[in-house]
Design a protein around this motif. Structure first.
Motif, mmCIF file in Angstrom:
data_model
loop_
_atom_site.group_PDB
_atom_site.id
_atom_site.type_symbol
_atom_site.label_atom_id
_atom_site.label_comp_id
_atom_site.label_asym_id
_atom_site.label_seq_id
_atom_site.Cartn_x
_atom_site.Cartn_y
_atom_site.Cartn_z
ATOM 1 N N LEU A 138 -6.286 -3.816 -3.573
ATOM 2 C CA LEU A 138 -4.967 -3.620 -4.181
ATOM 3 C C LEU A 138 -4.299 -4.969 -4.421
ATOM 4 C CD1 LEU A 138 -3.225 -1.001 -4.794
ATOM 5 C CD2 LEU A 138 -1.939 -1.613 -2.753
ATOM 6 N N THR A 139 -3.766 -5.170 -5.633
ATOM 7 C CA THR A 139 -3.114 -6.433 -5.956
ATOM 8 C C THR A 139 -1.630 -6.383 -5.586
ATOM 9 O OG1 THR A 139 -2.472 -5.794 -8.202
ATOM 10 C CG2 THR A 139 -4.688 -6.711 -7.909
ATOM 11 N N LEU A 140 -1.019 -7.545 -5.499
ATOM 12 C CA LEU A 140 0.411 -7.616 -5.209
ATOM 13 C C LEU A 140 1.230 -6.987 -6.340
ATOM 14 C CD1 LEU A 140 0.650 -11.238 -3.746
ATOM 15 C CD2 LEU A 140 0.734 -9.084 -2.481
ATOM 16 N N LYS A 141 0.766 -7.169 -7.569
ATOM 17 C CA LYS A 141 1.463 -6.566 -8.715
ATOM 18 C C LYS A 141 1.420 -5.043 -8.633
ATOM 19 C CE LYS A 141 1.502 -6.413 -13.776
ATOM 20 N NZ LYS A 141 0.854 -6.904 -15.030
ATOM 21 N N GLN A 142 0.256 -4.488 -8.266
ATOM 22 C CA GLN A 142 0.145 -3.044 -8.118
ATOM 23 C C GLN A 142 1.057 -2.538 -7.005
ATOM 24 O OE1 GLN A 142 -4.180 -2.924 -7.665
ATOM 25 N NE2 GLN A 142 -4.326 -1.585 -9.460
ATOM 26 N N ALA A 143 1.105 -3.277 -5.899
ATOM 27 C CA ALA A 143 1.944 -2.872 -4.768
ATOM 28 C C ALA A 143 3.411 -2.806 -5.182
ATOM 29 C CB ALA A 143 1.762 -3.839 -3.600
ATOM 30 N N PHE A 144 3.886 -3.825 -5.904
ATOM 31 C CA PHE A 144 5.278 -3.840 -6.340
ATOM 32 C C PHE A 144 5.550 -2.711 -7.347
ATOM 33 C CE2 PHE A 144 8.631 -5.269 -9.284
ATOM 34 C CZ PHE A 144 9.670 -5.425 -8.388
ATOM 35 N N SER A 145 4.595 -2.489 -8.252
ATOM 36 C CA SER A 145 4.776 -1.445 -9.263
ATOM 37 C C SER A 145 4.787 -0.062 -8.627
ATOM 38 C CB SER A 145 3.662 -1.542 -10.310
ATOM 39 O OG SER A 145 3.697 -2.791 -10.982
ATOM 40 N N ILE A 146 3.947 0.157 -7.624
ATOM 41 C CA ILE A 146 3.976 1.428 -6.891
ATOM 42 C C ILE A 146 5.334 1.586 -6.208
ATOM 43 C CG2 ILE A 146 2.999 2.670 -4.912
ATOM 44 C CD1 ILE A 146 0.269 1.493 -5.711
ATOM 45 N N GLY A 147 5.889 0.473 -5.725
ATOM 46 C CA GLY A 147 7.220 0.507 -5.125
ATOM 47 C C GLY A 147 8.285 0.959 -6.113
ATOM 48 N N LEU A 148 8.119 0.589 -7.382
ATOM 49 C CA LEU A 148 9.057 1.052 -8.410
ATOM 50 C C LEU A 148 8.958 2.569 -8.581
ATOM 51 C CD1 LEU A 148 8.615 -1.749 -11.121
ATOM 52 C CD2 LEU A 148 10.556 -1.432 -9.570
ATOM 53 N N PHE A 149 7.741 3.090 -8.580
ATOM 54 C CA PHE A 149 7.557 4.541 -8.666
ATOM 55 C C PHE A 149 8.182 5.232 -7.450
ATOM 56 C CE2 PHE A 149 4.356 3.666 -11.905
ATOM 57 C CZ PHE A 149 4.451 4.778 -12.728
ATOM 58 N N THR A 164 4.422 7.926 -5.310
ATOM 59 C CA THR A 164 3.602 6.730 -5.080
ATOM 60 C C THR A 164 2.133 6.972 -5.413
ATOM 61 O OG1 THR A 164 3.472 7.371 -2.733
ATOM 62 C CG2 THR A 164 5.104 5.715 -3.327
ATOM 63 N N ILE A 165 1.611 8.158 -5.108
ATOM 64 C CA ILE A 165 0.211 8.440 -5.444
ATOM 65 C C ILE A 165 0.035 8.510 -6.959
ATOM 66 C CG2 ILE A 165 -1.674 10.124 -5.273
ATOM 67 C CD1 ILE A 165 -0.572 10.870 -2.501
ATOM 68 N N SER A 166 0.940 9.210 -7.636
ATOM 69 C CA SER A 166 0.874 9.269 -9.097
ATOM 70 C C SER A 166 0.990 7.871 -9.691
ATOM 71 C CB SER A 166 1.997 10.155 -9.644
ATOM 72 O OG SER A 166 1.871 11.479 -9.184
ATOM 73 N N GLY A 167 1.929 7.078 -9.167
ATOM 74 C CA GLY A 167 2.091 5.718 -9.650
ATOM 75 C C GLY A 167 0.835 4.887 -9.439
ATOM 76 N N GLY A 168 0.219 5.019 -8.267
ATOM 77 C CA GLY A 168 -1.001 4.274 -7.997
ATOM 78 C C GLY A 168 -2.123 4.629 -8.956
ATOM 79 N N VAL A 169 -2.292 5.916 -9.216
ATOM 80 C CA VAL A 169 -3.347 6.366 -10.141
ATOM 81 C C VAL A 169 -3.077 5.850 -11.552
ATOM 82 C CG1 VAL A 169 -4.429 8.385 -11.213
ATOM 83 C CG2 VAL A 169 -3.933 8.388 -8.756
ATOM 84 N N LEU A 170 -1.822 5.932 -11.987
ATOM 85 C CA LEU A 170 -1.468 5.425 -13.317
ATOM 86 C C LEU A 170 -1.676 3.918 -13.421
ATOM 87 C CD1 LEU A 170 1.794 7.491 -13.948
ATOM 88 C CD2 LEU A 170 -0.340 7.664 -15.256
ATOM 89 N N LEU A 171 -1.599 3.228 -12.290
ATOM 90 C CA LEU A 171 -1.753 1.771 -12.279
ATOM 91 C C LEU A 171 -3.193 1.326 -12.032
ATOM 92 C CD1 LEU A 171 1.468 1.005 -10.235
ATOM 93 C CD2 LEU A 171 1.057 0.300 -12.594
#
Length: 259
Positions: A138-149, A164-171
């Motif tokens: 998992l990248t730092l960018k993905q972690a922050f973007s999941i935080g937005l979700f 967060t799960i939906s956001g992770g899959v979309l990312l």
């Protein structure tokens, strides 16, 4: 009677906290039907959520130990958790009063169930091969973007894990990685949120409440242990759509009964 209510709500919390179906929404609806509402009930819900969080700490204890290791420089780190927390912490702090005053009702839960279900279907129909298959990728960018979700979950009924799960899959993560990051991210998020809520609600607690609160806490803890293991195996096979369908059916049922 209150002990029975504590057991029922503890089971509901343990089963739903980490499933993408909204534990807050289920607790609001169950408390409404059991006539267990008010400030004392809200404080009880905070306490039993900590029981579910303790289950995550137990299940992922090795991962948490590694996170605080001074030599941890690669894979999943504290930086991932901090970046994942920042958006919801800021939004939650700014909107806390509004959310508690206006969004904790069966009607808002129905809306959150439906909209969250739509997001989960969109995530499952996304035509893209996952590029992140483990937590350590998992990248730092993905972690922050999941935080937005995760901010979407401030609306009761939306579901923190669903967002967060939906956001992770979309990312670009697979379902298992998104679910595990959601579980681990829940620990600091919910400890912070629950601690803040308890500071504002401690006056509603008394020693006479200890048996009821302890019963709910333990029920949530043991049921959550079972739910975490089962959900990880389940989501790898069937993904999110069955949970979205359940959310739509629950929303329709609640609408028909209450409205």
């Amino acid at each position: 009677m209150e002990i029975m209510i504590a057991i029922i709500l503890g089971i509901v919390e343990g089963l739903t906290e980490f499933l993408p179906v909204s534990s807050t929404g289920h607790l609001i609806l169950t408390g409404y039907w059991l006539d267990f509402t008010g400030e004392r009930a809200k404080t009880f819900e905070i306490v039993i959520q900590l029981g579910s969080i303790l289950a995550v700490v137990v299940m992922y204890r090795k991962r948490f130990v590694a996170l605080v290791s001074p030599n941890k420089a690669s894979g999943l780190t504290l930086s991932h958790l901090i970046l994942g927390m920042i958006p919801a912490v800021i939004a939650g702090f700014l909107l806390h009063g509004f959310i508690k005053s206006y969004l904790f009702s069966p009607y808002t839960v129905v809306v959150g169930l439906v909209v969250g279900g739509v997001l989960m279907i969109l995530a499952d129909f996304k035509k893209r091969t996952p590029v992140t298959s483990t937590l350590d990728e998992l990248t730092l960018k993905q972690a922050f973007s999941i935080g937005l979700f995760q901010c979407l979950a401030l609306w009761p009924g939306f579901s923190r894990s669903g967002a967060t799960i939906s956001g992770g899959v979309l990312l670009g993560t697979n379902h298992k990685t998104a679910a595990e990051f959601s579980f681990i991210l829940a620990v600091p998020m919910m400890v912070a949120a629950s601690g803040y809520d308890l500071l504002k609600s401690y006056q509603f607690l008394s020693l006479a409440d200890l048996p009821v609160f302890a019963t709910g806490f333990l029920a949530a803890f043991f049921v959550a242990l079972f739910a975490i293991v089962t959900f990880i195996k389940f989501i790898e096979r069937v993904r999110l759509i069955p949970f979205a369908i359940y959310r739509f059916m629950l929303a329709l049922f609640v609408w028909m009964v209450l409205f």
